[in-house]
Design an enzyme around this catalytic site. Structure first.
Site, PDB file in Angstrom:
ATOM      1  N   ASP A  29      -7.725  -1.698  -1.263  1.00  0.00           N
ATOM      2  CA  ASP A  29      -8.627  -2.639  -0.609  1.00  0.00           C
ATOM      3  C   ASP A  29     -10.039  -2.227  -1.000  1.00  0.00           C
ATOM      4  O   ASP A  29     -10.458  -1.088  -0.712  1.00  0.00           O
ATOM      5  CB  ASP A  29      -8.475  -2.587   0.911  1.00  0.00           C
ATOM      6  CG  ASP A  29      -7.119  -3.094   1.385  1.00  0.00           C
ATOM      7  OD1 ASP A  29      -6.447  -3.810   0.617  1.00  0.00           O
ATOM      8  OD2 ASP A  29      -6.747  -2.778   2.529  1.00  0.00           O
ATOM      9  N   HIS A  88      -7.932  -7.286  -1.619  1.00  0.00           N
ATOM     10  CA  HIS A  88      -6.645  -6.629  -1.819  1.00  0.00           C
ATOM     11  C   HIS A  88      -6.131  -6.838  -3.246  1.00  0.00           C
ATOM     12  O   HIS A  88      -5.988  -7.970  -3.699  1.00  0.00           O
ATOM     13  CB  HIS A  88      -5.657  -7.222  -0.809  1.00  0.00           C
ATOM     14  CG  HIS A  88      -4.262  -6.689  -0.882  1.00  0.00           C
ATOM     15  ND1 HIS A  88      -3.686  -5.973   0.148  1.00  0.00           N
ATOM     16  CD2 HIS A  88      -3.301  -6.798  -1.833  1.00  0.00           C
ATOM     17  CE1 HIS A  88      -2.437  -5.672  -0.170  1.00  0.00           C
ATOM     18  NE2 HIS A  88      -2.182  -6.160  -1.379  1.00  0.00           N
ATOM     19  N   GLU A  99      -6.210 -12.352   0.790  1.00  0.00           N
ATOM     20  CA  GLU A  99      -7.257 -11.367   1.063  1.00  0.00           C
ATOM     21  C   GLU A  99      -8.086 -11.098  -0.187  1.00  0.00           C
ATOM     22  O   GLU A  99      -7.553 -10.598  -1.189  1.00  0.00           O
ATOM     23  CB  GLU A  99      -6.631 -10.049   1.549  1.00  0.00           C
ATOM     24  CG  GLU A  99      -5.826 -10.196   2.838  1.00  0.00           C
ATOM     25  CD  GLU A  99      -5.069  -8.936   3.229  1.00  0.00           C
ATOM     26  OE1 GLU A  99      -4.535  -8.910   4.356  1.00  0.00           O
ATOM     27  OE2 GLU A  99      -5.008  -7.970   2.418  1.00  0.00           O
ATOM     28  N   HIS A 116       0.836  -1.214   0.000  1.00  0.00           N
ATOM     29  CA  HIS A 116       0.000   0.000   0.000  1.00  0.00           C
ATOM     30  C   HIS A 116       0.864   1.255   0.000  1.00  0.00           C
ATOM     31  O   HIS A 116       0.451   2.291  -0.545  1.00  0.00           O
ATOM     32  CB  HIS A 116      -0.898   0.017   1.235  1.00  0.00           C
ATOM     33  CG  HIS A 116      -2.113  -0.861   1.134  1.00  0.00           C
ATOM     34  ND1 HIS A 116      -3.292  -0.439   0.549  1.00  0.00           N
ATOM     35  CD2 HIS A 116      -2.338  -2.124   1.554  1.00  0.00           C
ATOM     36  CE1 HIS A 116      -4.196  -1.409   0.627  1.00  0.00           C
ATOM     37  NE2 HIS A 116      -3.635  -2.445   1.227  1.00  0.00           N
TER      38      HIS A 116
END
Length: 259
Positions: free
Chosen positions: A147, A233, A230, A140
């Site tokens: 996200d 993500h 995830e 990130h």
């Protein structure tokens, strides 16, 4: 301290506070709303509704900031969703290194498990590093990772989390029993640290698996790659700063009112 010195100190503090709330971004970065204001933003790390339970260092405004290529690619994803009566929502975008450092410090405070029920119900916090839920660097911070979730275009407002008053629900609970964030059913809540959050998990419903596949296909079509752990993500494949971890704060656009 003289009156003049005190006044100068107060002015410097006020100037810093104002600059933290709004200001220019580094070259190559944009506020997502400047590219596509129709993408919904629910920036979880600006407030207390996250796995730590309090605002995260570096988030001075509830704003999504991305590299321009990532923002433009995300707008294309949203355009396709909009044509199908859906919309994209972002939970996190660019994340300063200072925020990642906050995560690391928190992970070492093993006794602080305020949000365990809602975000890591069956994970031992002492294992966060070993399991990869917390690391000293985050994609990130390179500015091209997001996200996301998907909501109906006519979705009602999400439930409002009120610290100390909103009951914490297990992030793996059935869809109707989880926190009502107004998104489609993806099998778990956002930031649910559990194997059920893995995009290919067979432990979630057929509806959730369909929604995960739909999101992954759209994101992949527009240049994003997923993370195996995830479902929410994604990182732009051709990110412009693949080796640079930035540390400027998340701020509001210049001229925007303070949040």
């Amino acid at each position: 301290m003289s009156v003049r010195t005190l006044a100068a100190a107060l002015f410097a503090a006020l100037s810093f506070s104002l600059s933290a709330q709004a200001g220019p971004l580094p070259d190559g970065f944009v506020h997502l709303r400047a590219v596509d204001p129709t993408i919904v933003q629910e920036m979880r790390y600006y407030g207390p509704h996250n796995f730590i339970g309090r605002p995260i260092d570096g988030y001075h405004a509830p704003e999504c900031i991305l590299t321009r290529p990532a923002a433009e690619a995300l707008a294309k994803v949203n355009a396709e969703l909009t044509a199908s009566g859906l919309r994209l929502k972002v939970f996190d975008c660019y994340r300063p290194q200072m925020s990642v450092d906050h995560f690391v410090r928190w992970s070492k405070e093993v006794a602080d498990q305020t949000m365990k029920t809602a975000f890591y119900p069956e994970v031992n916090k002492a294992d966060f590093f070993k399991l990869g839920y917390v690391a000293e660097k985050s994609g990130h911070s390179r500015g091209s990772t997001v996200d996301v979730t998907v909501i109906p275009a006519d979705a009602r407002a999400p439930e409002i989390y009120i610290e100390g008053r909103t009951a914490l629900a297990d992030c793996r609970a059935p869809y109707t029993q989880r926190f009502r964030d107004n998104g489609l059913d993806f099998g778990t809540d956002y930031d649910c640290f559990d194997p059920k959050s893995h995009p290919d998990s067979a432990a979630v419903s057929l509806v959730a698996r369909h929604n995960r596949a739909m999101l992954a296909e759209l994101m992949g079509k527009h240049g994003f790659k997923p993370l195996p752990e995830e479902w929410w993500h994604f990182t732009l494949r051709d990110e412009p700063f693949p080796q640079t971890f930035f540390n400027f704060p998340v701020v509001a656009p210049q001229g925007a009112p303070a949040p």
